[in-house]
Design a protein around this motif. Structure first.
Motif, PDB file in Angstrom:
ATOM      1  N   HIS A   1      40.056  49.339  33.872  1.00  0.00           N
ATOM      2  CA  HIS A   1      41.380  48.490  34.850  1.00  0.00           C
ATOM      3  C   HIS A   1      41.089  47.437  35.189  1.00  0.00           C
ATOM      4  N   VAL A   2      40.007  46.220  35.459  1.00  0.00           N
ATOM      5  CA  VAL A   2      40.209  45.369  35.562  1.00  0.00           C
ATOM      6  C   VAL A   2      41.382  44.472  34.560  1.00  0.00           C
ATOM      7  N   TYR A   3      41.122  43.153  36.332  1.00  0.00           N
ATOM      8  CA  TYR A   3      42.409  42.279  35.374  1.00  0.00           C
ATOM      9  C   TYR A   3      41.590  41.606  34.139  1.00  0.00           C
ATOM     10  N   SER A   4      42.919  41.397  33.111  1.00  0.00           N
ATOM     11  CA  SER A   4      42.302  40.841  31.808  1.00  0.00           C
ATOM     12  C   SER A   4      41.635  39.483  31.920  1.00  0.00           C
ATOM     13  N   TRP A   7      37.459  39.539  31.546  1.00  0.00           N
ATOM     14  CA  TRP A   7      37.207  39.938  31.003  1.00  0.00           C
ATOM     15  C   TRP A   7      36.715  38.562  30.542  1.00  0.00           C
ATOM     16  N   PHE A  25      40.524  45.025  41.428  1.00  0.00           N
ATOM     17  CA  PHE A  25      41.694  45.816  40.043  1.00  0.00           C
ATOM     18  C   PHE A  25      42.783  45.670  40.566  1.00  0.00           C
ATOM     19  N   PRO A  26      43.716  45.698  40.135  1.00  0.00           N
ATOM     20  CA  PRO A  26      45.023  45.672  39.900  1.00  0.00           C
ATOM     21  C   PRO A  26      45.505  47.296  40.060  1.00  0.00           C
ATOM     22  N   MET A  27      46.304  47.166  42.092  1.00  0.00           N
ATOM     23  CA  MET A  27      46.023  48.540  43.050  1.00  0.00           C
ATOM     24  C   MET A  27      47.646  48.677  42.951  1.00  0.00           C
TER      25      MET A  27
END
Length: 209
Positions: A1-4, A7, A25-27
């Motif tokens: 669930h991290v921003y793409s 990666w 992380f998108p929150m």
């Protein structure tokens, strides 16, 4: 669930940030609750708006020539047309006696005040206009909620006034506005003349003492 895009970081950088818990992380943001804006004509008093103190003549002389109906229309029109700009509203009726202080500090109490004015029909004998003005001045000075209020009097003017006493009560800090209905004139009565002579005699006696 991290921003793409994270990666795409080199493995060493990605693993170091993962270990340090510094990945983004998108929150979901906490919701911001906004009140529903009212209509343009809503009564929304705030401490910065001008307070109004209405004195409404309900004496028997107001029954002549439809003065009372006209007075109610004036009070209602004033309250309705200025409701957006006004702070709290205070109102007293007066005839031989001064009525209780009525207040409007929100939409519900404002609507109730309009209904009471529109439905009012009883009239009393006498017109204690001077006492009503002095009482209004006393209210404004003694009650913090009334501080800065301006007075609006709606009357036919069928009353004797001691101008000096009214000016003293108003002082320099209270504004008085008056709507006079009709062209009634008040003649000096025997009782009023006796009061004036008595006041002069008492003042002279005090000076001699």
């Amino acid at each position: 669930h991290v921003y793409s895009w994270q990666w795409l970081l080199p493995d060493e950088v990605f693993l170091r940030r993962l270990a340090q818990r510094t990945l983004w992380f998108p929150m979901a943001k906490a919701p911001r609750i906004r009140r529903i804006e009212g209509n343009e004509g809503d009564f929304l008093p705030t401490p910065t708006k001008q307070r109004a103190y209405v004195l409404f003549d309900t004496s028997a002389s107001m029954s002549m020539h439809h003065r009372f109906a006209f007075a109610k229309a004036i009070v209602l029109k004033f309250l309705r047309e200025n409701r957006r700009e006004m702070g709290e509203v205070f109102l007293r009726t007066f005839d031989a006696e001064i009525g209780p202080l009525e207040t409007a500090s929100d939409s519900a109490s404002y609507a109730e005040m309009l209904r009471r004015v529109a439905r009012r029909h009883t009239l009393g004998n006498g017109t204690c206009l001077e006492r009503a003005i002095v009482q209004a001045c006393r209210d404004i000075r003694e009650r913090r909620a009334l501080s800065g209020a301006e007075i609006l009097v709606v009357t036919d003017g069928a009353a004797h006034l001691d101008e000096a006493n009214v000016r003293l009560a108003l002082g320099r800090d209270i504004e008085l506005h008056c709507v006079k209905i009709g062209n009634v004139s008040v003649a000096a009565t025997d009782h009023w003349i006796d009061d004036q002579f008595r006041a002069v005699r008492d003042a002279r006696t005090r000076r001699e003492e």
